[in-house]
Design a protein around this motif. Sequence first.
Motif, PDB file in Angstrom:
ATOM      1  N   LEU A   1      25.533  -7.073 -41.164  1.00 31.33           N
ATOM      2  CA  LEU A   1      25.161  -8.439 -40.804  1.00 31.33           C
ATOM      3  C   LEU A   1      26.358  -9.121 -40.182  1.00 31.33           C
ATOM      4  CD1 LEU A   1      23.278  -9.457 -44.085  1.00 31.33           C
ATOM      5  CD2 LEU A   1      22.283  -8.565 -41.980  1.00 31.33           C
ATOM      6  N   THR A   2      26.135  -9.768 -39.050  1.00 31.62           N
ATOM      7  CA  THR A   2      27.224 -10.444 -38.351  1.00 31.62           C
ATOM      8  C   THR A   2      26.808 -11.866 -38.023  1.00 31.62           C
ATOM      9  OG1 THR A   2      27.884  -8.341 -37.353  1.00 31.62           O
ATOM     10  CG2 THR A   2      28.779 -10.358 -36.386  1.00 31.62           C
ATOM     11  N   GLU A   3      27.576 -12.818 -38.539  1.00 23.90           N
ATOM     12  CA  GLU A   3      27.290 -14.230 -38.290  1.00 23.90           C
ATOM     13  C   GLU A   3      28.075 -14.724 -37.072  1.00 23.90           C
ATOM     14  OE1 GLU A   3      27.725 -13.803 -42.882  1.00 23.90           O
ATOM     15  OE2 GLU A   3      28.778 -13.139 -41.062  1.00 23.90           O
ATOM     16  N   SER A   4      27.522 -15.747 -36.439  1.00 26.24           N
ATOM     17  CA  SER A   4      28.219 -16.414 -35.346  1.00 26.24           C
ATOM     18  C   SER A   4      27.696 -17.844 -35.256  1.00 26.24           C
ATOM     19  CB  SER A   4      28.004 -15.684 -34.020  1.00 26.24           C
ATOM     20  OG  SER A   4      26.628 -15.659 -33.679  1.00 26.24           O
ATOM     21  N   GLY A   5      28.406 -18.659 -34.505  1.00 28.55           N
ATOM     22  CA  GLY A   5      27.931 -20.006 -34.237  1.00 28.55           C
ATOM     23  C   GLY A   5      28.629 -21.113 -34.995  1.00 28.55           C
ATOM     24  N   GLY A   6      29.500 -20.749 -35.919  1.00 26.12           N
ATOM     25  CA  GLY A   6      30.214 -21.781 -36.659  1.00 26.12           C
ATOM     26  C   GLY A   6      31.286 -22.426 -35.799  1.00 26.12           C
ATOM     27  N   GLY A   7      31.916 -23.459 -36.375  1.00 23.37           N
ATOM     28  CA  GLY A   7      32.977 -24.139 -35.657  1.00 23.37           C
ATOM     29  C   GLY A   7      33.142 -25.555 -36.144  1.00 23.37           C
ATOM     30  N   PRO A   8      34.009 -26.311 -35.475  1.00 18.63           N
ATOM     31  CA  PRO A   8      34.186 -27.715 -35.845  1.00 18.63           C
ATOM     32  C   PRO A   8      33.143 -28.584 -35.165  1.00 18.63           C
ATOM     33  CG  PRO A   8      35.746 -27.128 -34.134  1.00 18.63           C
ATOM     34  CD  PRO A   8      34.985 -25.879 -34.461  1.00 18.63           C
ATOM     35  N   VAL A   9      32.716 -29.608 -35.856  1.00 19.83           N
ATOM     36  CA  VAL A   9      31.729 -30.541 -35.309  1.00 19.83           C
ATOM     37  C   VAL A   9      31.915 -31.883 -36.001  1.00 19.83           C
ATOM     38  CG1 VAL A   9      29.940 -29.893 -36.974  1.00 19.83           C
ATOM     39  CG2 VAL A   9      29.275 -30.845 -34.750  1.00 19.83           C
TER      40      VAL A   9
ATOM     41  N   MET B   1      18.731 -16.245 -56.292  1.00 22.26           N
ATOM     42  CA  MET B   1      19.878 -15.661 -56.979  1.00 22.26           C
ATOM     43  C   MET B   1      20.654 -14.783 -56.018  1.00 22.26           C
ATOM     44  SD  MET B   1      19.574 -16.917 -59.962  1.00 22.26           S
ATOM     45  CE  MET B   1      20.726 -15.946 -60.914  1.00 22.26           C
ATOM     46  N   SER B   2      21.929 -15.080 -55.820  1.00 26.51           N
ATOM     47  CA  SER B   2      22.717 -14.346 -54.842  1.00 26.51           C
ATOM     48  C   SER B   2      22.851 -12.864 -55.190  1.00 26.51           C
ATOM     49  CB  SER B   2      24.100 -14.976 -54.688  1.00 26.51           C
ATOM     50  OG  SER B   2      24.813 -14.924 -55.904  1.00 26.51           O
ATOM     51  N   ASN B   3      22.750 -12.507 -56.467  1.00 30.82           N
ATOM     52  CA  ASN B   3      22.906 -11.093 -56.814  1.00 30.82           C
ATOM     53  C   ASN B   3      21.689 -10.269 -56.430  1.00 30.82           C
ATOM     54  OD1 ASN B   3      21.131 -11.948 -58.747  1.00 30.82           O
ATOM     55  ND2 ASN B   3      22.455 -11.506 -60.496  1.00 30.82           N
ATOM     56  N   GLU B   4      20.621 -10.917 -55.960  1.00 24.39           N
ATOM     57  CA  GLU B   4      19.461 -10.181 -55.442  1.00 24.39           C
ATOM     58  C   GLU B   4      19.693  -9.738 -54.001  1.00 24.39           C
ATOM     59  OE1 GLU B   4      16.700  -9.427 -57.127  1.00 24.39           O
ATOM     60  OE2 GLU B   4      17.269 -10.471 -58.959  1.00 24.39           O
ATOM     61  N   TYR B   5      20.726 -10.280 -53.370  1.00 26.00           N
ATOM     62  CA  TYR B   5      21.018  -9.991 -51.965  1.00 26.00           C
ATOM     63  C   TYR B   5      22.123  -8.945 -51.923  1.00 26.00           C
ATOM     64  CZ  TYR B   5      17.998 -13.878 -51.047  1.00 26.00           C
ATOM     65  OH  TYR B   5      16.901 -14.689 -50.991  1.00 26.00           O
ATOM     66  N   ASN B   6      21.788  -7.795 -51.375  1.00 24.52           N
ATOM     67  CA  ASN B   6      22.721  -6.686 -51.495  1.00 24.52           C
ATOM     68  C   ASN B   6      23.539  -6.419 -50.248  1.00 24.52           C
ATOM     69  OD1 ASN B   6      20.432  -5.845 -50.152  1.00 24.52           O
ATOM     70  ND2 ASN B   6      20.420  -3.793 -51.009  1.00 24.52           N
ATOM     71  N   TYR B   7      23.259  -7.094 -49.161  1.00 20.86           N
ATOM     72  CA  TYR B   7      24.085  -6.969 -47.959  1.00 20.86           C
ATOM     73  C   TYR B   7      24.497  -8.364 -47.511  1.00 20.86           C
ATOM     74  CZ  TYR B   7      22.669  -2.087 -47.630  1.00 20.86           C
ATOM     75  OH  TYR B   7      22.452  -0.763 -47.889  1.00 20.86           O
ATOM     76  N   TRP B   8      25.771  -8.468 -47.140  1.00 15.47           N
ATOM     77  CA  TRP B   8      26.341  -9.765 -46.768  1.00 15.47           C
ATOM     78  C   TRP B   8      27.171  -9.627 -45.501  1.00 15.47           C
ATOM     79  CZ3 TRP B   8      25.733 -14.309 -49.654  1.00 15.47           C
ATOM     80  CH2 TRP B   8      25.071 -14.157 -50.885  1.00 15.47           C
ATOM     81  N   GLY B   9      27.173 -10.695 -44.708  1.00 16.91           N
ATOM     82  CA  GLY B   9      28.071 -10.743 -43.576  1.00 16.91           C
ATOM     83  C   GLY B   9      29.437 -11.237 -44.006  1.00 16.91           C
ATOM     84  N   GLN B  10      30.339 -11.343 -43.036  1.00 18.42           N
ATOM     85  CA  GLN B  10      31.710 -11.766 -43.318  1.00 18.42           C
ATOM     86  C   GLN B  10      31.849 -13.276 -43.357  1.00 18.42           C
ATOM     87  OE1 GLN B  10      34.370  -9.673 -44.102  1.00 18.42           O
ATOM     88  NE2 GLN B  10      32.603  -8.323 -44.343  1.00 18.42           N
ATOM     89  N   GLY B  11      30.871 -13.984 -42.836  1.00 21.60           N
ATOM     90  CA  GLY B  11      30.893 -15.437 -42.892  1.00 21.60           C
ATOM     91  C   GLY B  11      31.348 -16.075 -41.592  1.00 21.60           C
ATOM     92  N   THR B  12      30.917 -17.310 -41.392  1.00 18.92           N
ATOM     93  CA  THR B  12      31.351 -18.109 -40.260  1.00 18.92           C
ATOM     94  C   THR B  12      31.647 -19.518 -40.786  1.00 18.92           C
ATOM     95  OG1 THR B  12      30.800 -18.827 -38.006  1.00 18.92           O
ATOM     96  CG2 THR B  12      28.984 -18.770 -39.578  1.00 18.92           C
ATOM     97  N   GLN B  13      32.771 -20.067 -40.368  1.00 21.47           N
ATOM     98  CA  GLN B  13      33.229 -21.343 -40.913  1.00 21.47           C
ATOM     99  C   GLN B  13      32.578 -22.508 -40.168  1.00 21.47           C
ATOM    100  OE1 GLN B  13      35.319 -22.017 -43.562  1.00 21.47           O
ATOM    101  NE2 GLN B  13      34.917 -24.200 -43.211  1.00 21.47           N
ATOM    102  N   VAL B  14      32.074 -23.449 -40.936  1.00 19.91           N
ATOM    103  CA  VAL B  14      31.552 -24.704 -40.394  1.00 19.91           C
ATOM    104  C   VAL B  14      32.408 -25.827 -40.958  1.00 19.91           C
ATOM    105  CG1 VAL B  14      29.608 -26.302 -40.376  1.00 19.91           C
ATOM    106  CG2 VAL B  14      29.206 -23.843 -40.129  1.00 19.91           C
ATOM    107  N   THR B  15      32.961 -26.626 -40.066  1.00 20.75           N
ATOM    108  CA  THR B  15      33.810 -27.740 -40.481  1.00 20.75           C
ATOM    109  C   THR B  15      33.284 -29.024 -39.850  1.00 20.75           C
ATOM    110  OG1 THR B  15      35.735 -26.286 -40.624  1.00 20.75           O
ATOM    111  CG2 THR B  15      36.143 -28.655 -40.567  1.00 20.75           C
ATOM    112  N   VAL B  16      32.848 -29.954 -40.698  1.00 15.92           N
ATOM    113  CA  VAL B  16      32.278 -31.212 -40.224  1.00 15.92           C
ATOM    114  C   VAL B  16      33.265 -32.328 -40.532  1.00 15.92           C
ATOM    115  CG1 VAL B  16      30.299 -32.751 -40.291  1.00 15.92           C
ATOM    116  CG2 VAL B  16      29.990 -30.307 -40.736  1.00 15.92           C
ATOM    117  N   SER B  17      33.697 -33.016 -39.491  1.00 13.21           N
ATOM    118  CA  SER B  17      34.661 -34.102 -39.667  1.00 13.21           C
ATOM    119  C   SER B  17      33.947 -35.448 -39.613  1.00 13.21           C
ATOM    120  CB  SER B  17      35.728 -34.027 -38.591  1.00 13.21           C
ATOM    121  OG  SER B  17      35.145 -34.126 -37.307  1.00 13.21           O
ATOM    122  N   SER B  18      34.478 -36.367 -40.363  1.00 16.62           N
ATOM    123  CA  SER B  18      33.862 -37.706 -40.429  1.00 16.62           C
ATOM    124  C   SER B  18      34.400 -38.613 -39.344  1.00 16.62           C
ATOM    125  CB  SER B  18      34.121 -38.318 -41.799  1.00 16.62           C
ATOM    126  OG  SER B  18      35.499 -38.393 -42.040  1.00 16.62           O
TER     127      SER B  18
END
Length: 128
Positions: free
Chosen positions: A4-12, A111-128
């Motif tokens: 699994l590969t995530e994309s699309g995160g970033g600052p907003v 329950m997260s332990n029911e999910y057996n495959y995970w991606g590496q993650g994508t960071q989302v940063t929301v500034s005020s």
Amino acid sequence: QIWLTESGGGPVQAGGSLRLSCAASGFSNTYRDNCMGWYRQAPGLKRGGVALISRGSGSTWYTDPVKGRFTISVDNAKHAMSLQMNSLKPEDTAMYYCATTPPLIGPCSTMSNEYNYWGQGTQVTVSS
């Protein structure tokens, strides 16, 4: 093996939108009726479910803080999943992870332990 590969995160800025994508590989034609979902984890906090979707029924689940703002969708033909995030808030800041369960019968578990495959993650940063 499923990847699994995530994309699309970033600052907003607060009030803005982002669309996260999760590309899955390794799904065989018999790998159906699994649940896919987005989880997030902010520094110092536990990983928690954001949105889940059943590839079989299309049923969805959202955690209360994102209801009405986030929309999860899945393209079974492309083995891809998306999360449209609108009206983002600073409290949405987190690492977002894509995950999948094995094929199953019944509603998607939160329950997260029911999910057996995970991606590496994508960071989302929301500034005020």
